[in-house]
Design a protein around this motif. Structure first.
Motif, short mmCIF file in Angstrom:
data_model
loop_
_atom_site.label_atom_id
_atom_site.label_comp_id
_atom_site.label_asym_id
_atom_site.label_seq_id
_atom_site.Cartn_x
_atom_site.Cartn_y
_atom_site.Cartn_z
N UNK A 179 -106.19 44.40 26.34
CA UNK A 179 -105.33 45.24 27.15
C UNK A 179 -104.98 46.49 26.34
N UNK A 180 -104.60 47.58 27.01
CA UNK A 180 -104.30 48.82 26.28
C UNK A 180 -103.24 48.63 25.20
N UNK A 181 -103.45 49.29 24.09
CA UNK A 181 -102.46 49.32 23.02
C UNK A 181 -101.53 50.49 23.30
N UNK A 182 -100.30 50.19 23.66
CA UNK A 182 -99.35 51.22 24.07
C UNK A 182 -98.36 51.50 22.93
N UNK A 183 -98.40 52.73 22.45
CA UNK A 183 -97.49 53.15 21.38
C UNK A 183 -96.60 54.26 21.93
N UNK A 184 -95.30 54.12 21.73
CA UNK A 184 -94.36 55.10 22.24
C UNK A 184 -93.57 55.72 21.09
N UNK A 185 -93.30 57.02 21.21
CA UNK A 185 -92.62 57.75 20.14
C UNK A 185 -91.23 57.21 19.88
N UNK A 186 -90.57 56.70 20.89
CA UNK A 186 -89.20 56.20 20.70
C UNK A 186 -89.16 55.02 19.75
N UNK A 187 -90.16 54.14 19.86
CA UNK A 187 -90.15 52.93 19.03
C UNK A 187 -91.21 52.94 17.94
N UNK A 188 -92.26 53.74 18.11
CA UNK A 188 -93.39 53.72 17.17
C UNK A 188 -93.75 55.14 16.75
N UNK A 189 -92.76 55.92 16.34
CA UNK A 189 -93.00 57.34 16.02
C UNK A 189 -94.04 57.51 14.93
N UNK A 190 -93.97 56.71 13.88
CA UNK A 190 -94.91 56.85 12.76
C UNK A 190 -96.34 56.56 13.22
N UNK A 191 -96.52 55.50 14.02
CA UNK A 191 -97.85 55.14 14.50
C UNK A 191 -98.40 56.21 15.44
N UNK A 192 -97.54 56.72 16.33
CA UNK A 192 -97.99 57.77 17.24
C UNK A 192 -98.43 59.00 16.46
N UNK A 193 -97.68 59.37 15.46
CA UNK A 193 -98.01 60.53 14.64
C UNK A 193 -99.35 60.34 13.92
N UNK A 194 -99.61 59.13 13.44
CA UNK A 194 -100.89 58.86 12.78
C UNK A 194 -102.07 59.04 13.72
N UNK A 195 -101.92 58.55 14.94
CA UNK A 195 -103.00 58.67 15.91
C UNK A 195 -103.18 60.13 16.32
#
Length: 217
Positions: A50-66
């Motif tokens: 299933x899609x890996x959903x990353x959101x800036x509110x909870x996963x800012x560091x991961x979103x920035x890396x991607x």
């Protein structure tokens, strides 16, 4: 004599103040403003049930890396990429603006010859971009793995004996950032301006010292 020295000191001080003000303004212009972080990213692809959903509110560091993997792409890329047999697993990254999809990119972290990115011409926000292939960053596979994509650990270089290692990627893939030359140019101009300020101060002090020496003889 004292009046002349005072006038010279005033002139040098004014010149230095103007130069420093110009240096500060140039430095402020050279410093790029950070772009706001998107609302999030969705990642789909090989071995992701299933899609890996990353959101800036909870996963800012991961979103920035991607986002860092695709934010530097220029207006144009290569028209042709590797053959399908050399691409390896594909992972589609959808960048969100609010709760709507804005941009999409296909990432191939294990492509033969180094990671690759394909940017389709048609984007979710209805914008028309020029389709193109780009060399990806060296750390693409490790970045995707760190945010939850099921990829085996990879190494950026291969050991090559004494003296260092052999690059996995071709030389042209080591500097994908399109704005690197601009940043270096701004830095060079700033350094030259600082050198000019130092020369003005040195010349002013030398002139004052020479004048005082002549008057005291």
């Amino acid at each position: 004599m004292v009046r002349r020295v005072t006038r010279l000191l005033t002139a040098v001080t004014a010149a230095v103040a103007c130069s420093l003000a110009l240096t500060g303004a140039t430095a402020a212009q050279a410093a790029p403003k950070p772009k706001p972080l998107p609302a999030g990213v969705d990642i789909t692809g090989d071995r992701l049930g299933e899609p890996l959903r990353l959101r800036a509110e909870a996963d800012a560091a991961q979103v920035n890396l991607v986002i860092d993997q695709v934010r530097w792409l220029g207006a144009t890329g290569q028209l042709r990429g590797p053959s399908a047999a050399d691409l390896g697993p594909k992972y589609t990254v959808v960048v969100l603006a609010g709760d709507k999809a804005k941009n999409t990119y296909d990432l191939f972290p294990l492509a033969k010859g180094g990671p690759r990115i394909y940017r389709p011409a048609k984007q979710p926000d209805q914008s028309e971009l020029r389709a193109g292939w780009f060399f990806g960053r060296l750390n693409m596979s490790e970045t995707l793995r760190s945010v939850g994509v099921p990829l085996a650990p990879q190494f950026d270089t291969l050991s090559g004996g004494i003296g260092g290692g052999e690059r996995v990627l071709p030389e042209e893939a080591l500097n994908p950032a399109g704005d690197l030359d601009t940043a270096l140019g701004d830095l060079q101009r700033l350094l030259l301006l600082n050198v000019g300020v130092v020369l003005i101060i040195t010349a002013g002090l030398a002139g004052i010292a020479l004048l005082v020496r002549r008057r005291t003889r």
